[in-house]
Structure formats: structure tokens, C-alpha cells
Design an enzyme around this catalytic site. Sequence first.
Site, PDB file in Angstrom:
ATOM      1  N   GLN A 192       0.825  -1.213   0.000  1.00 13.48           N
ATOM      2  CA  GLN A 192       0.000   0.000   0.000  1.00 13.48           C
ATOM      3  C   GLN A 192       0.864   1.270   0.000  1.00 13.48           C
ATOM      4  OE1 GLN A 192      -3.554  -1.023   0.579  1.00 13.48           O
ATOM      5  NE2 GLN A 192      -3.987   0.907  -0.455  1.00 13.48           N
ATOM      6  N   LYS A 210      -2.668  -0.933   6.639  1.00 18.30           N
ATOM      7  CA  LYS A 210      -3.652  -1.971   6.320  1.00 18.30           C
ATOM      8  C   LYS A 210      -4.099  -2.618   7.619  1.00 18.30           C
ATOM      9  CE  LYS A 210      -5.452  -3.856   2.572  1.00 18.30           C
ATOM     10  NZ  LYS A 210      -5.556  -3.329   1.206  1.00 18.30           N
ATOM     11  N   ASP A 256     -11.788  -3.845   2.008  1.00 15.21           N
ATOM     12  CA  ASP A 256     -10.947  -4.779   1.259  1.00 15.21           C
ATOM     13  C   ASP A 256     -11.792  -6.060   1.226  1.00 15.21           C
ATOM     14  OD1 ASP A 256      -7.904  -4.927   0.254  1.00 15.21           O
ATOM     15  OD2 ASP A 256      -8.350  -6.871   1.120  1.00 15.21           O
TER      16      ASP A 256
HETATM   17  N1  GLU Z   1      -8.228  -2.130  -0.038  1.00 14.67           N
HETATM   18  C1  GLU Z   1      -8.032  -1.285  -1.171  1.00 14.67           C
HETATM   19  C2  GLU Z   1      -6.623  -1.448  -1.680  1.00 14.67           C
HETATM   20  O1  GLU Z   1      -6.091  -2.535  -1.648  1.00 14.67           O
HETATM   21  C3  GLU Z   1      -8.479   0.148  -0.937  1.00 14.67           C
HETATM   22  C4  GLU Z   1      -7.867   0.882   0.208  1.00 14.67           C
HETATM   23  C5  GLU Z   1      -8.464   2.251   0.478  1.00 14.67           C
HETATM   24  O2  GLU Z   1      -9.338   2.700  -0.242  1.00 14.67           O
HETATM   25  O3  GLU Z   1      -8.011   2.867   1.463  1.00 14.67           O
HETATM   26  O4  GLU Z   1      -5.992  -0.543  -2.170  1.00 14.67           O
END
Ligand code: GLU
Length: 458
Positions: free
Chosen positions: A124, A139, A179
Amino acid sequence: MLSTDRRAPQNGVQHSGLEPLYREVLRRNAGDTEFHQAVREVLDTLGPVFERRPELREARIIERLCEPERQLIFRVPWVDDAGRVHINRGFRVEFNSALGPYKGGLRFHPSVNIGIVKFLGFEQIFKNALTGLNIGGGKGGSDFDPKNRSDTEVMRFCQSFMTELYRHLGEHTDVPAGDIGVGAREIGYLFGQYKRITNRYEWGVLTGKGVGWGGAQGRTEATGYGCVLFTEEMLRARGEGLDGQRVAISGSGNVAIYAAEKAQQLGATVVTCSDSSGYVVDEKGLDVELLKQVKEVERARIFEYAERRESARFVADGSVWAVACDVALPCATQNELTEEDAVSLVRNGVKAVAEGANMPTTPEGVQVFRDGGVAFGPGKAANAGGVATSALEMQQNASRDSWSFSHTEKRLAEIMRRIHDSCHETAERYGQPGDYVTGANIAGFELVAEAMLAQGVI
Ligand code: GLU
């Protein structure tokens, strides 16, 4: 020896002088295999950056990047509809805040453990940097299994989860979203409990909210749409487009559904989707409305789709990647597309692969695509449209504004094009034209490293 060690590109970690750092990551994070894999994949491509920028080595940027700023693990007790007590484990890894508040989703799935959350949080950091929207990386999630749970059970779980997590969140601190296993329903319950505990209507503390109460139009569609827009850019760079292409998709959650919708809007025929029970082949092209009905409304299994659609058949065993296609979009989960799958896709003539999920291709699979000359868009770049639209939701919340669907979609398309171009140009600048893995890793890394250098040793 780790399975990831079998991959040995010429410019890999063992040739870059970064090997001792990688060994240290293995030692400090024993057993976190997905995290090792994610770190390895990035370090494999960073050697040339360190050759050009020795000051990054002295500032120990990699060592700092691989160590989360904060890791939270907590107990989540809750009571089911029959009055039985359950205990789950909650996680939030606040990985890096060089570019902005920690940002990243929550995953509710029985496979979730600290290693999975670290791998997702690490990815991320780079993904969020690539969006150019000033968001840090984090996360979280839980090993809670929402499958076959009633709405009230899910609500009680979410309330208990937030009762611990709320103290670590804030619109300028840490902003979770969805997610796997966390969608609009869960975000609603989490937001309600945050508001109740803090007595603050703080829109910017969570993204993926309902459109009527601070959510952005287009957030639901954004990851899938973005992945397809990225694919279109990769094809365009090769003088082609999605129109008339045959597309295979795995998964049938939020990312897969909206990837299928956008691909078909752009003239492709999407012939597959899947869930943990098997996959569907629909030669006429997926009926996306039926898919939404089965998966979003009824929360049913994918064979229900095949039962209601004449042109579709359900396959219980084997891999969806055995189905021949021009474009493959893995949108299910990590390590779902193996070396064997990649070999069969290449044999069947696949031209482009873009990861809608996080790290769905094994390192050996990635190597097969690179060797086979396939345009390969890694998740960090290809699925960044979701988190980018979360950042657009934060912008709307901060200005108490709400944009139309078409405005957000236009912004998303610009962002995906920018991400594509920056990966493409960076790969060229480092002598690896067309290599989006190298491009995404280096482009994301440079942005984070610059901010970390500027902010001192913290
Ligand atoms: N879970 C999503 C990702 O893997 C979105 C995360 C978000 O919008 O903060 O990027």
C-alpha cells in the site's frame, strides 16, 4: 529456502547489494511468507536506484521502510445470534506516513494474520505514493469470517472491532476503508460505532461510506474500473485497445464485478469469473447485472449465476486461467495465479495481464509473463484506482462537497493514465522499457524515499 528465492532475475536482490537487508527482513519477520515475498519483489528492482543514490543507503531508507511505524494487534470479542461468545483477532499495521496519513483497507477473512496485513500494508505504501494524492500506507483487518453470518452478527463484530481501533484513527492520522470481506455494510457499522464513541461526525475517518452520508460516487466501481483503464493504457502503448478482446477475470467481488462492467463498456467480452467454489465460463460475455444480483444482493455462490444463464457453465475443479483469453485480470486474492497458470495463459496467447487484486501472481508467474513479453501491470499500479478514489472521497469530505459520478470517473481516468505513464517512463529511465514492475516499484519508492529523507530520521 523460500519459494521466492527460486526467482533470480539478473538485476535481482542478490546482485544489488541489498541481499543482507533482505536477510534481516527474513530474520525479523520469521514466518511472514507473504510479507517476505512483497519485500523481495520490491528489493529485486531497486538495485539501480541505490547505485545512483548512495545517500539513500546512508539514511537507511530501506531498513526504515521495511519496519512498520506501528503495529496493533487486539482482541475482538463478540456474541453471535445464539448467544455464544466468539474471540477474533484484530490488526492494524500503520506502515509509513511519509506522504500522508496512513491509508488502506480492512480485510475480514479467516486467512488474515499479521504477515498478510504486513504484506498488504507494505504494498500500500508504494501504491498510494503512485496515486500522487499524498496518502501514507497502512492496512488492517481480522480473521473474522463474515460468510454465513447474519447482518446483526456482522454489526456486533464491527462494533467490537471499532471499540478498540477508534483510538488510533482520525482524518489526519489513519483512514481505513474496505478490502476483502469489508464493503459498504461493514463501513456503515464501523462508522456508526466510531461516531458513537467519539461523539464526532468525522467524515474523513473512513472511506467507502454510503453515498448519502459522505461517500464518493464511483468509489464502489473504482478499483475494477481503474484496473481496466490501466489495461487499456498498456494496450494503447502497444498500439492496441480493449475493443474486441476476450477477457478472463477471476473473483466475483467488488473488484471483479466492476472490472467486468468497464471492460465490456470498452468493447471487450468478459468470459469468466470465479469464487472459492469454482469458476464460470460464459462465452456470450458476462451478464453483469445478473452477477451483481447473485453476489451483491443475494451474497450467493457463483454456480447460481451459471444456473440462471443459458450461455454459462460452472466448473468446480481446476483453474480459471486454463480458459484462453487475450487479457487476464486476476481480481481474487494473493498468489492465485501460479507459474503453471502463467505458462498456460502465455501458451494460449495472452497479451496483457493486470492485477486487480493485491499480489495475485506468484513471483514465478510474474517471471513467465516477463519472459513471454506479456504487458504485465502489477497491483501496486493497476489496482490503485480504489485507494485513489478514497483520496478523492477525503477531498470531498474536507470541502463538504459531493461530486457527480461522471466527474469522479473523469478524475479516475486521469489518475490511472498518470500512473501508467509514470511507471512506463520510470522503466525506460532505468533501461527496462515496458517493465511495469520495475517502473511501479521505482516510481513509488522515489516519492516515499524523497519525503523520508526530507523529514529526517524518524
Ligand atoms: N483495499 C483497497 C486497496 O487494496 C483500498 C484501500 C483504500 O481505499 O483505502 O488498495
